[in-house]
Design a protein around this motif. Sequence first.
Motif, short mmCIF file in Angstrom:
data_model
loop_
_atom_site.label_atom_id
_atom_site.label_comp_id
_atom_site.label_asym_id
_atom_site.label_seq_id
_atom_site.Cartn_x
_atom_site.Cartn_y
_atom_site.Cartn_z
N ALA A 12 0.84 -1.20 0.00
CA ALA A 12 0.00 0.00 0.00
C ALA A 12 0.87 1.25 0.00
CB ALA A 12 -0.90 0.02 1.23
N LEU A 13 0.42 2.25 -0.70
CA LEU A 13 1.01 3.57 -0.64
C LEU A 13 0.23 4.35 0.40
CD1 LEU A 13 2.91 5.80 -1.67
CD2 LEU A 13 1.19 6.30 -3.45
N ALA A 35 5.16 12.71 -4.74
CA ALA A 35 4.05 11.83 -4.40
C ALA A 35 3.17 11.56 -5.62
CB ALA A 35 3.22 12.44 -3.27
N GLU A 36 3.02 12.54 -6.50
CA GLU A 36 2.24 12.35 -7.72
C GLU A 36 2.77 11.17 -8.53
OE1 GLU A 36 0.68 16.01 -10.06
OE2 GLU A 36 2.51 16.67 -9.02
N VAL A 124 4.48 1.70 1.69
CA VAL A 124 5.38 2.72 1.13
C VAL A 124 4.87 4.03 1.70
CG1 VAL A 124 6.20 3.85 -0.97
CG2 VAL A 124 5.81 1.36 -0.94
N LEU A 125 5.73 4.73 2.43
CA LEU A 125 5.29 5.88 3.22
C LEU A 125 5.96 7.17 2.76
CD1 LEU A 125 3.55 6.51 5.79
CD2 LEU A 125 5.64 6.22 7.10
N CYS A 126 5.14 8.23 2.66
CA CYS A 126 5.66 9.56 2.37
C CYS A 126 4.70 10.60 2.91
CB CYS A 126 5.88 9.74 0.87
SG CYS A 126 4.39 9.69 -0.12
N GLY A 127 5.11 11.87 2.90
CA GLY A 127 4.24 12.95 3.35
C GLY A 127 4.94 14.00 4.18
N VAL A 128 4.16 14.67 5.01
CA VAL A 128 4.63 15.78 5.83
C VAL A 128 4.07 15.58 7.24
CG1 VAL A 128 4.61 18.29 6.13
CG2 VAL A 128 4.58 17.32 3.82
N ALA A 129 4.78 15.74 8.25
CA ALA A 129 6.17 16.07 8.47
C ALA A 129 6.93 14.81 8.88
CB ALA A 129 6.31 17.13 9.55
N ALA A 154 10.20 12.36 -0.74
CA ALA A 154 8.77 12.63 -0.81
C ALA A 154 8.24 12.86 0.59
CB ALA A 154 8.03 11.49 -1.51
N MET A 155 9.11 13.36 1.44
CA MET A 155 8.73 13.78 2.79
C MET A 155 9.61 14.96 3.17
SD MET A 155 10.10 10.57 5.16
CE MET A 155 9.09 9.30 4.47
N THR A 156 9.11 15.75 4.08
CA THR A 156 9.85 16.91 4.55
C THR A 156 9.39 17.26 5.96
OG1 THR A 156 10.60 19.15 3.97
CG2 THR A 156 8.25 18.69 3.68
N SER A 157 10.12 18.16 6.59
CA SER A 157 9.72 18.61 7.92
C SER A 157 9.95 20.10 8.04
CB SER A 157 10.50 17.84 8.99
OG SER A 157 9.87 18.04 10.25
N PHE A 158 9.87 20.59 9.27
CA PHE A 158 9.97 22.03 9.51
C PHE A 158 11.40 22.54 9.40
CE2 PHE A 158 6.41 20.20 11.82
CZ PHE A 158 5.38 20.84 11.18
N SER A 159 12.36 21.64 9.50
CA SER A 159 13.76 21.99 9.30
C SER A 159 14.48 20.75 8.74
CB SER A 159 14.42 22.42 10.62
OG SER A 159 14.58 21.30 11.48
#
Length: 189
Positions: A12-13, A35-36, A124-129, A154-159
């Motif tokens: 699963a995504l 992510a697209e 399969v994991l991605c996203g914010v934060a 395909a993920m990011t955070s505040f820093s």
Amino acid sequence: MTTLNIDYSKTALVLIDLQKGIVAAPGGNEVVQKAEKLVQVFRENEAFISFVKVDFHDGKDALHPALDIEAASKFAERAEDWAQFDSRLNVTEKDYVVTKRQWGAFFGTDLDIQLRRRGIDTIVLCGVATNIGEESTAREAFQHGYNQIFITDAMTSFSQEEHEMSLRFIFPRIGKLRTTDEFLEQVRS
């Protein structure tokens, strides 16, 4: 780096918090673009996709004993479309939507049941934060026994420091790390 053998019927995504009010932050646009690509491949392979969003009824359900009233009230003041998914992801009726009220996507939701009923053993994991929604979800998934692949760009955070902390110290202990291009190259070859 070991090769990925993906069985889309068991994979699963899971996309965390790719919603308007969150991806508007720095780095969110790049995460949605990556992510697209993942969504497209999972759709082509008729694989299960779960879009996870955080949302609150009136802000009072955001209250947590560790938070003060002022911090929780910020949730009640958000824009009306804050919890809507970024339109570039083309969320459809076939996609499974999870609404969470806390950091992780498993606690208080039926995500685990939906994955197990479909025989899914890999996420399969991605996203914010990275260090909040992804890490909380990843720890929960690990405790539930899921294999995990983290799509690092395909993920990011505040820093950058917060992002790197999870990538360096937590995720390698509980799954495999790949960039979007690495993942796509390995699953297409």
